[in-house]
Design a protein around this motif. Sequence first.
Motif, PDB file in Angstrom:
ATOM      1  N   GLN A  83       7.844 -22.423   1.673  1.00  0.00           N
ATOM      2  CA  GLN A  83       9.393 -22.061   1.394  1.00  0.00           C
ATOM      3  C   GLN A  83       9.823 -20.554   2.135  1.00  0.00           C
ATOM      4  OE1 GLN A  83       8.648 -20.912  -2.371  1.00  0.00           O
ATOM      5  NE2 GLN A  83       8.215 -23.360  -2.801  1.00  0.00           N
ATOM      6  N   GLU A  84      10.362 -20.467   2.177  1.00  0.00           N
ATOM      7  CA  GLU A  84      10.502 -19.010   2.673  1.00  0.00           C
ATOM      8  C   GLU A  84      10.225 -17.682   1.992  1.00  0.00           C
ATOM      9  OE1 GLU A  84      14.335 -17.087   4.790  1.00  0.00           O
ATOM     10  OE2 GLU A  84      15.125 -17.488   3.019  1.00  0.00           O
ATOM     11  N   ALA A  85       9.442 -16.980   2.571  1.00  0.00           N
ATOM     12  CA  ALA A  85       8.749 -15.799   2.054  1.00  0.00           C
ATOM     13  C   ALA A  85       9.326 -14.570   2.859  1.00  0.00           C
ATOM     14  CB  ALA A  85       7.866 -16.065   1.564  1.00  0.00           C
ATOM     15  N   VAL A  86       9.971 -13.751   3.115  1.00  0.00           N
ATOM     16  CA  VAL A  86      10.228 -13.270   3.678  1.00  0.00           C
ATOM     17  C   VAL A  86       9.459 -11.389   3.540  1.00  0.00           C
ATOM     18  CG1 VAL A  86      11.843 -11.134   5.008  1.00  0.00           C
ATOM     19  CG2 VAL A  86      12.839 -13.386   4.393  1.00  0.00           C
ATOM     20  N   ASN A  87       8.188 -11.350   4.322  1.00  0.00           N
ATOM     21  CA  ASN A  87       7.428 -10.196   3.800  1.00  0.00           C
ATOM     22  C   ASN A  87       7.342 -10.183   2.481  1.00  0.00           C
ATOM     23  OD1 ASN A  87       7.361  -9.415   6.561  1.00  0.00           O
ATOM     24  ND2 ASN A  87       9.552  -8.685   6.524  1.00  0.00           N
ATOM     25  N   PHE A  88       7.231 -10.550   1.302  1.00  0.00           N
ATOM     26  CA  PHE A  88       7.405 -10.598   0.330  1.00  0.00           C
ATOM     27  C   PHE A  88       7.077 -12.471  -0.737  1.00  0.00           C
ATOM     28  CE2 PHE A  88       8.565 -10.556  -4.730  1.00  0.00           C
ATOM     29  CZ  PHE A  88       7.527  -9.565  -4.879  1.00  0.00           C
ATOM     30  N   VAL A  89       6.224 -12.054  -1.866  1.00  0.00           N
ATOM     31  CA  VAL A  89       5.624 -13.163  -2.404  1.00  0.00           C
ATOM     32  C   VAL A  89       5.652 -13.409  -3.977  1.00  0.00           C
ATOM     33  CG1 VAL A  89       3.951 -14.063  -1.745  1.00  0.00           C
ATOM     34  CG2 VAL A  89       5.198 -15.922  -2.316  1.00  0.00           C
ATOM     35  N   ALA A  90       6.024 -13.982  -4.604  1.00  0.00           N
ATOM     36  CA  ALA A  90       5.619 -13.515  -6.088  1.00  0.00           C
ATOM     37  C   ALA A  90       4.875 -14.991  -6.454  1.00  0.00           C
ATOM     38  CB  ALA A  90       6.577 -13.401  -7.540  1.00  0.00           C
ATOM     39  N   LEU A  91       3.756 -14.862  -7.127  1.00  0.00           N
ATOM     40  CA  LEU A  91       2.433 -15.771  -7.552  1.00  0.00           C
ATOM     41  C   LEU A  91       2.198 -15.780  -8.584  1.00  0.00           C
ATOM     42  CD1 LEU A  91       1.665 -15.306  -4.558  1.00  0.00           C
ATOM     43  CD2 LEU A  91       1.595 -17.525  -4.362  1.00  0.00           C
ATOM     44  N   ASP A  92       2.425 -17.117  -9.541  1.00  0.00           N
ATOM     45  CA  ASP A  92       1.894 -17.100 -10.682  1.00  0.00           C
ATOM     46  C   ASP A  92       0.266 -16.964 -10.826  1.00  0.00           C
ATOM     47  OD1 ASP A  92       0.276 -19.370 -12.519  1.00  0.00           O
ATOM     48  OD2 ASP A  92       2.198 -18.786 -13.812  1.00  0.00           O
ATOM     49  N   ALA A  93      -0.363 -16.259 -11.889  1.00  0.00           N
ATOM     50  CA  ALA A  93      -1.764 -15.997 -11.579  1.00  0.00           C
ATOM     51  C   ALA A  93      -2.807 -16.623 -12.080  1.00  0.00           C
ATOM     52  CB  ALA A  93      -2.380 -14.274 -12.349  1.00  0.00           C
ATOM     53  N   PHE A 105      12.525  -8.620   1.872  1.00  0.00           N
ATOM     54  CA  PHE A 105      12.199  -7.003   2.577  1.00  0.00           C
ATOM     55  C   PHE A 105      12.670  -7.583   4.507  1.00  0.00           C
ATOM     56  CE2 PHE A 105      10.456  -7.061  -0.769  1.00  0.00           C
ATOM     57  CZ  PHE A 105      10.202  -5.445  -1.844  1.00  0.00           C
ATOM     58  N   THR A 106      13.649  -6.222   4.203  1.00  0.00           N
ATOM     59  CA  THR A 106      14.650  -6.571   5.617  1.00  0.00           C
ATOM     60  C   THR A 106      14.953  -5.269   6.664  1.00  0.00           C
ATOM     61  OG1 THR A 106      16.094  -7.066   5.186  1.00  0.00           O
ATOM     62  CG2 THR A 106      15.198  -9.100   5.571  1.00  0.00           C
ATOM     63  N   THR A 107      14.897  -5.388   7.570  1.00  0.00           N
ATOM     64  CA  THR A 107      15.138  -3.683   8.920  1.00  0.00           C
ATOM     65  C   THR A 107      16.534  -4.497   9.538  1.00  0.00           C
ATOM     66  OG1 THR A 107      14.572  -2.089   9.576  1.00  0.00           O
ATOM     67  CG2 THR A 107      13.002  -3.653  10.424  1.00  0.00           C
ATOM     68  N   GLY A 108      17.085  -3.889  10.126  1.00  0.00           N
ATOM     69  CA  GLY A 108      17.521  -4.301  11.326  1.00  0.00           C
ATOM     70  C   GLY A 108      17.461  -3.482  12.307  1.00  0.00           C
ATOM     71  N   ASP A 109      16.468  -2.720  12.351  1.00  0.00           N
ATOM     72  CA  ASP A 109      15.967  -1.565  13.296  1.00  0.00           C
ATOM     73  C   ASP A 109      14.220  -2.015  13.490  1.00  0.00           C
ATOM     74  OD1 ASP A 109      15.019  -0.349  15.617  1.00  0.00           O
ATOM     75  OD2 ASP A 109      15.027   1.442  15.004  1.00  0.00           O
ATOM     76  N   GLY A 110      13.431  -2.681  14.495  1.00  0.00           N
ATOM     77  CA  GLY A 110      12.278  -3.406  14.469  1.00  0.00           C
ATOM     78  C   GLY A 110      12.021  -4.658  13.443  1.00  0.00           C
ATOM     79  N   SER A 111      10.403  -4.314  12.827  1.00  0.00           N
ATOM     80  CA  SER A 111       9.850  -5.248  12.388  1.00  0.00           C
ATOM     81  C   SER A 111      10.148  -5.148  11.169  1.00  0.00           C
ATOM     82  CB  SER A 111       8.829  -5.947  12.768  1.00  0.00           C
ATOM     83  OG  SER A 111       9.061  -7.042  14.059  1.00  0.00           O
ATOM     84  N   ALA A 112       9.839  -5.392   9.617  1.00  0.00           N
ATOM     85  CA  ALA A 112      10.214  -5.454   8.446  1.00  0.00           C
ATOM     86  C   ALA A 112       8.566  -5.190   7.940  1.00  0.00           C
ATOM     87  CB  ALA A 112      10.865  -5.411   7.422  1.00  0.00           C
ATOM     88  N   THR A 113       8.449  -4.330   7.335  1.00  0.00           N
ATOM     89  CA  THR A 113       6.872  -4.670   6.733  1.00  0.00           C
ATOM     90  C   THR A 113       6.367  -3.915   5.244  1.00  0.00           C
ATOM     91  OG1 THR A 113       4.782  -4.663   6.945  1.00  0.00           O
ATOM     92  CG2 THR A 113       5.191  -2.807   8.372  1.00  0.00           C
ATOM     93  N   VAL A 114       5.731  -5.035   4.597  1.00  0.00           N
ATOM     94  CA  VAL A 114       5.278  -4.405   3.694  1.00  0.00           C
ATOM     95  C   VAL A 114       4.365  -4.003   2.622  1.00  0.00           C
ATOM     96  CG1 VAL A 114       5.384  -5.040   0.669  1.00  0.00           C
ATOM     97  CG2 VAL A 114       6.982  -5.346   2.094  1.00  0.00           C
ATOM     98  N   GLY A 133      14.660  -1.909   5.436  1.00  0.00           N
ATOM     99  CA  GLY A 133      16.265  -0.437   5.402  1.00  0.00           C
ATOM    100  C   GLY A 133      17.023  -1.674   4.242  1.00  0.00           C
ATOM    101  N   ALA A 134      16.602  -2.612   3.342  1.00  0.00           N
ATOM    102  CA  ALA A 134      17.102  -3.474   2.298  1.00  0.00           C
ATOM    103  C   ALA A 134      16.561  -4.645   2.618  1.00  0.00           C
ATOM    104  CB  ALA A 134      18.095  -4.466   3.467  1.00  0.00           C
ATOM    105  N   VAL A 135      16.571  -4.581   0.342  1.00  0.00           N
ATOM    106  CA  VAL A 135      15.837  -5.787  -0.093  1.00  0.00           C
ATOM    107  C   VAL A 135      16.825  -6.834  -0.946  1.00  0.00           C
ATOM    108  CG1 VAL A 135      14.446  -6.135  -2.254  1.00  0.00           C
ATOM    109  CG2 VAL A 135      13.721  -4.059  -0.706  1.00  0.00           C
TER     110      VAL A 135
END
Length: 925
Positions: A83-93, A105-114, A133-135
């Motif tokens: 499944q696609e998961a862009v720098n973030f994922v929520a999971l059942d504990a 979590f994305t950015t137009g400049d460089g590589s986004a990271t959390v 730069g955006a969620v």
Amino acid sequence: MRRSRGLTAALVLSLAGAGTGIGLVLMPEASAITPPVAFTADELPTWQPNGIVFATAEANGTVFAGGTFSAVRPPDGASGAEQEAVNFVALDAATGNPTSCKLAFTTGDGSATVRALEVSKDKKTLYAGGYFGAVNGTPVSSMAAIDIATCTPKAAFHPGFPATVRGLAVTDDTVYAAGDFAAVEGQTRERFAAVDAGSGALKPFTANADEPGRAIEVTPDGKNVLLGGDFFDINGKSTHALAVVNATTGAVAKTYSNIPSNSVVKDIATDATGFYTGNEGSGGGVFDGRIGLNLSDFSEKWRDRCLGATQAVLPYDGVLYSASHAHDCSLEGQFPDGKRNFFNAQLTNYEGAAPAPVDGFVRSPRKLGWHPTANDGIGEGIGPRTLTIAEKNDVKYLWSGGEFTTINGKPQQALTRFASTGDVGAPTTPVASAGSVKPDEVQVRWRTSYDADDSKLTYRIYRNGSSSPIATVTAESLEWLRPQASWTDTTVKAGQSYTYRVTATDAAGNTSALSANAAVTVPSSVQSYPEQVRADGASLYWRYDDVVSPYVADSSVAGNTSGVQLNAPALRQAPGAISGASTAMGFNGTSQQVYSDHRQTVGSAYSIETWFKTNTTRGGKLVGFGSNTDRSSGSYDKQIYMTNSGRLVFGISNGSARTISTGLFDTYNDNKWHHVVATLGASGMELIVDGQSKGTQSVSNPVSYEGFWHVGGDNLSGWPTKPTSNFFAGQLDETAIYPKALTAAQAKKHYDLAKAPSDTVSKVSATEDTYVNQGAPSAANGAATSLAVRGTSEYQTYLRFNLPAAPAGQVLKSASLQIKTSTQANAGTTDKISVVPVTGTWSGATTTFNAKPALGATELGSFASVPDGSAIQSTPLDTAALTPVLGTGYSMALTSTGTDPLWIWSMEATAADAAPQLVLTFGPK
């Protein structure tokens, strides 16, 4: 914020063994995991990102993971599509599966990271920091607030952080941030800042730092903020890597100057009374471990100086869990430089008074039995980076994220989890041996097992194949500390043979396989040499009679310092150095050695003793003390080594090398057995070879350090007349260490006793056997795999042995018959079984009940009864009756007058130890 979820008093564990924190003890039953550890080490199936997880947080049974990745996939071997998961994922504990919450979590400049995730106290808002730069398309600036219920970013929360945010802490009304930024909302806030938890508006809090901030935490009372990072200055005040500031203003409340300049703080966590740091360094003299500090005055209470950078710390119920790649805990008196330990657990506080400082620091409380394994993984190659505890359906889960790609040896990337229940891993199988040096006593020894989440294991000892244990012992061990445990059997009889097997069981009931059989014959008289070594107080005594690797048993009375074989030295080399059946160990001179199983400190008085045999011209270390185990030691002395020419050198260090050597032509590489004793005591050092003193020297203030005994090799760099090889090529036997200086008379007595006559044991298996059956009077049963004995209706068993002649100068001192009951139900008997001579002729092929042989009337021995269950049984035999027939073929019969049959294995059976056997002990006249 990583705050303990309710600190409880740590369970006080029974300990024994000076300096080790691990011992052989008797303990009550434990819960499914050895307290105070709260989680198993068994990994659970978890969806895995395709990159690195830098941050985790939890709320209401959901775990949030952020980092640098683009997708998640099912656990290896599980069904499901990536499944696609862009720098973030929520999971059942509880399941480890992704939830419906999807955030990109994305950015137009460089590589986004959390890089940071934190949940509000009311569990309604998730705060995220990093570089993005955006969620989900909503504009943000490296910090965002997420409504957990709807999984949507809060557009009203929009603080402007122009650079990476690396750490977050949250109170009811404030979000604190640490990172690389120099300004927030256009106002100067260097590396640390605070914004309103609802609007994101910048707050007056100012704690400007000169280098990046990496960790931030609020004290439980909300009055102060704990800062961690690379910095050397906060608000113009000198403080490196750690500082305490006022939660409202940022004014500095506490500075620190005792973290090395090449080390930083990567994580901070609190519990009710303390806070803890995880540290990372680069270069020589770094601090990579953990610090425990008091919240009352922010003073340091202990420091764990293990090497291997710590990325995350998490206190929970009196235990500090850590994610690191610790590889050298020598400064803590624990494991030396070697394999990486990625997950560790230790007490947050001492159970009693803290010890005196070492090198100016109080050592950390002991480490606990919790050892999931990981690997370096990708990225920086440092393994796990985060720790978070989540709860669902009354089960707690410890989650970890990071760079790893395996957990417990199985493929698993970036995320894993461990539960508070469901321990399914069994301990490793014990490695056992048995020895006897005097009548009526057998010492059963085993290397303690390893269980990844249970340090207290219960050992059951089984004798002669019985299904019921003869003894139960509880002992402690850790992954890196597996000392010998032992039990003494005082119910044995002289001249008889016994076998022992051992199992290990953890608190959840998971049980190892049985160890291999450890066989021993009890001598009919005291064995002079080994008993004298024991009587003279040896605290380590390696006899090298072991039959399996990698364990060398300690035969001292109570030392329990076993050895670990490295690179497979040759076992059971005969003849050994002393008279009798004892054997030696062979070493190749290039890589083989034995090192002791736990770290210790050697006092100012000691003796080193060993026998050796060699023709090497490359020298090598026979015995020595060093700071490492399977790697070359950095500190090393208290050693006996051989030069290339065959001279012996005894060396110790008191700041410089102090040595005694044998004479120029006093060489010992003549391929004969020689005895060497090296002592240090109040009068100095002495070297004694073959019962003769070779020199003494006055010496004081010997260097003291923690380390391990080595036999067969270790570092010799820098020592006088250093040989070509650090490793010894030849045979070694009867190595002993004493916590005192032996006298020259004692050393001479040991040398002389090696030549003392000793018992010789011969084990003779039946060469033919059969039984007759009154119910089938014409049947010949010589090919049967079991034999029977009964009075009515009658069974008789016949056994034939080829008896050896007595060795020259010896007589038969004891004899016993050993049989093994079969596995059929009720194989034992409540009736007496007599052993009598066969006076007639018989053969397995032709003898029947109708043609059975005549029997003698004089009883050779008897079994009063035989219990049910397949096990070895033994009875003494009359030596006076057997002595005249030594050196001949001899037959005996098993008879009974009762009605309860006995069934035993025959020589044709394939069961272990099945064949009937005579055990004959010969000794001096």
